[in-house]
Scaffold this motif. Structure first.
Motif, PDB file in Angstrom:
ATOM      1  N   GLN A 182      -8.363  10.113   1.311  1.00  0.00           N
ATOM      2  CA  GLN A 182      -8.047   9.066   0.345  1.00  0.00           C
ATOM      3  C   GLN A 182      -8.132   7.684   1.002  1.00  0.00           C
ATOM      4  O   GLN A 182      -8.647   6.742   0.423  1.00  0.00           O
ATOM      5  N   SER A 183      -7.631   7.583   2.224  1.00  0.00           N
ATOM      6  CA  SER A 183      -7.653   6.277   2.881  1.00  0.00           C
ATOM      7  C   SER A 183      -9.088   5.856   3.170  1.00  0.00           C
ATOM      8  O   SER A 183      -9.437   4.691   3.081  1.00  0.00           O
ATOM      9  N   ASP A 184      -9.915   6.848   3.481  1.00  0.00           N
ATOM     10  CA  ASP A 184     -11.327   6.573   3.712  1.00  0.00           C
ATOM     11  C   ASP A 184     -11.985   6.035   2.440  1.00  0.00           C
ATOM     12  O   ASP A 184     -12.698   5.036   2.460  1.00  0.00           O
TER      13      ASP A 184
ATOM     14  N   SER B  29      -8.599   5.965  -5.902  1.00  0.00           N
ATOM     15  CA  SER B  29      -9.022   5.535  -4.573  1.00  0.00           C
ATOM     16  C   SER B  29      -9.599   4.127  -4.621  1.00  0.00           C
ATOM     17  O   SER B  29      -9.988   3.567  -3.606  1.00  0.00           O
TER      18      SER B  29
ATOM     19  N   LEU C 233       0.833  -1.204   0.000  1.00  0.00           N
ATOM     20  CA  LEU C 233       0.000   0.000   0.000  1.00  0.00           C
ATOM     21  C   LEU C 233       0.867   1.253   0.000  1.00  0.00           C
ATOM     22  O   LEU C 233       0.597   2.204  -0.731  1.00  0.00           O
TER      23      LEU C 233
ATOM     24  N   TYR D 299      -5.895  11.445   4.476  1.00  0.00           N
ATOM     25  CA  TYR D 299      -6.939  10.877   5.334  1.00  0.00           C
ATOM     26  C   TYR D 299      -8.188  10.557   4.520  1.00  0.00           C
ATOM     27  O   TYR D 299      -8.756   9.468   4.618  1.00  0.00           O
TER      28      TYR D 299
ATOM     29  N   TYR E 235     -10.838   2.551   1.593  1.00  0.00           N
ATOM     30  CA  TYR E 235     -11.469   1.536   2.428  1.00  0.00           C
ATOM     31  C   TYR E 235     -12.878   1.217   1.921  1.00  0.00           C
ATOM     32  O   TYR E 235     -13.273   0.064   1.815  1.00  0.00           O
TER      33      TYR E 235
END
Lengths: 264, 286
Positions: free
Chosen positions: A207-209, B93, A158, A205, A212
């Motif tokens: 982007q990670s959301d 994303s 990642l 932050y 997921y």
């Protein structure tokens, strides 16, 4: 770093099983460090360099440039080993008097430092062979097969993937800021850099959301399991890797016994 | 089972911060069709989509998939998400792996299929989306359009019953938009997969979509075939939307320039037919 990545994807050895390359590299590094022998080190440097340039098709100029990277660390560290302080001028080959003592090179120190220099360069050329001919994704799948803890492999994967997204974002923010004179003076540069830092934080932050959510949509259940890619693999590669290293070991042993040093 | 793949009944969704995103949506989305959801920014399209595959759970009301209310248990969601493929707006994303092949295989592997079958599906999805030649490229070296295709392949490989795409054409060049929409249409025709898209690109809607829902501020304000929806010019304009360019041209020609034309034409071919018809009718007078 980015160009190493680009070369790795275009290397002619790219489709060889990464496990084979990893095993070969690991063995050769171990032999090179164990042997403590200048000739073995030089052989390893040329062997690995030759493999990278001739078999992998990496330009020689690029490899030489890469080899210059560790040179500054290496020169500083061998310099400190080579230089001795002594009361006795006879022990030193070349010396200058400083405050009643002599500072200079001793024969033993010089020998030590040359050996260290070649050994380190040998090990570095092994690592360059691996990293210039094995893309990160393939290396990760080899690590997965070696049963390295999944969390480490997943995290590395990642991080690797999103370093490029991050760099891209940095680039875009930088262009946007400098086109509004964000870097026209020292103080505005500091301000812009700070703003970029906090913006990156928020973006990362978000982007990670989003990542997921997208992973969940494809049935993520805590593990990033994927299909392994098919590589060109043949047992003869392992045999030749072992044979080459056995030869190096033999050479080292013969030279040690010839000079009367301890065998192992 | 009726012809609706998705149904919502008085669906409300309120974000944790108190924003009311959906205010009583009751719609039915037809199986095997291409459905477009139109709406200005912030109308609630993405929120609605995330309610379709159980990422969001309705604050009140119901979502039905194939006539059954969604099952929000772990197992139920897993089953649902293997049938409802979601493609997000920003491929960066969605693509988590630097390897195109590995990324596409992720969803399939999560379905716990035998490896042979999984490999077959990944290959088939790559062939269908035309990205087989990108298989060995790192994700970060791809163009935006290529990433979009990889993201679609990753979902298509799961062989879902329905493909939900959030703004699939945003950020693509004109040819890219056409190619992508043709690809979706082809997926729908040959694999019988229901396609649901949200978009601002009004001109592509009459070309590629069978049915339209129009949202505004969390409510469904219009629905129908492209002809029916684009006939409601006043409503569309009042909610920051517009007619397709061709439809607008036909409107101007008939209202300002007194051509007696069929003003329901919204695509080039429809307009051409309307103009040919006009010519035939007036050929005597010219």
């Amino acid at each position: 770093m980015i160009s190493i990545d680009k070369y790795a994807y275009s290397s002619k050895l790219r489709y060889k099983d990464p496990m084979q390359k990893l095993v070969f590299t690991a063995m050769t590094v171990a032999v090179c460090i164990w042997a403590k022998n200048n000739i073995i080190s030089v052989v390893v440097i040329f062997m690995m360099g030759g493999m990278t340039v001739l078999r992998g098709g990496i330009p020689l100029r690029f490899l030489l440039k890469l080899l210059l990277v560790p040179m500054s660390f290496l020169l500083v560290s061998i310099f400190t080993i080579a230089v001795n302080i002594s009361d006795n001028k006879e022990l030193l080959l070349l010396a200058v008097p400083v405050a009643g003592k002599w500072i200079g090179f001793s024969a033993a120190g010089l020998k030590d430092s040359i050996r260290l220099f070649l050994k380190a360069l040998g090990a570095v050329s092994c690592l360059y062979f691996l990293s210039l001919n094995t893309p990160m994704v393939d290396l990760l799948s080899a690590l997965r097969r070696l049963r390295i803890p999944k969390i480490l492999v997943e995290l590395t994967g990642l991080v690797y993937r999103f370093v490029f997204v991050l760099l891209d974002t940095v680039n875009r923010i930088y262009i946007a800021q400098s086109s509004r004179l964000g870097y026209s003076s020292l103080s505005s540069s500091y301000r812009s850099l700070g703003a970029m830092g906090s913006m990156l934080f928020v973006k990362a932050y978000k982007q990670s959301d989003a990542l997921y959510t997208a992973l969940e949509a494809r049935g993520y259940d805590g593990e990033l399991n994927v299909l392994a890619e098919n590589y060109e693999s043949h047992w003869s590669w392992y045999v030749s890797a072992v044979a080459v290293n056995a030869l190096l070991v033999l050479l080292a042993v013969v030279m040690k016994s010839a000079t009367g040093g301890p065998l192992l | 089972m009726n012809g609706n793949i998705f149904e919502t009944r008085d669906l409300h969704y309120i974000y944790p911060d108190g924003t009311v995103a959906l205010k009583g949506i009751s719609i039915g989305i037809k199986r095997g069709k291409c459905t477009a959801v139109l709406g200005a920014n912030g109308a609630g399209k993405s929120t609605l989509f995330l309610n379709f595959n159980g990422i969001y759970k309705p604050s009140s009301g119901q979502v039905l998939f194939n006539g059954n209310p969604l099952d929000y248990s772990r197992k139920g969601l897993k089953e649902l998400r293997s049938k409802v493929g979601m493609v997000f707006q920003d491929p960066d994303s969605q693509l988590f792996s630097a390897s195109v092949f590995q990324d596409i295989s992720f969803g399939v592997v999560n379905m716990k299929l035998p490896e042979e079958e999984a490999r077959r599906r990944v290959q088939a999805a790559m062939a269908r989306t035309g990205i087989t030649h990108l298989k060995d490229k790192p994700t970060h070296s791809l163009s935006f359009g290529q990433k979009k295709r990889v993201a679609i392949a990753g979902v298509l490989a799961m062989e879902p019953e329905v493909l939900v795409l959030d703004e699939p054409t945003a950020g693509l060049d004109p040819i890219g938009v056409n190619e992508l929409m043709k690809l979706l249409r082809q997926i729908q025709d040959t694999l019988g997969i229901t396609v649901i898209i949200s978009t601002h690109d009004i001109d592509i809607v009459p070309l590629y979509c069978d049915y339209i829902f129009v949202m505004n501020e969390g409510k469904m304000v219009l629905e129908g075939t492209p002809k029916q929806v684009f006939a409601q010019k006043k409503i569309l304009r009042s909610i920051r939307l517009r007619l397709p360019r061709i439809g607008h041209l036909m409107e101007i020609l008939s209202e300002k320039d007194d051509f007696d034309l069929d003003t329901s034409a919204n695509t080039i071919s429809e307009a051409r037919a309307a103009l040919k018809d006009w010519k035939n009718r007036h050929s005597g007078c010219l």
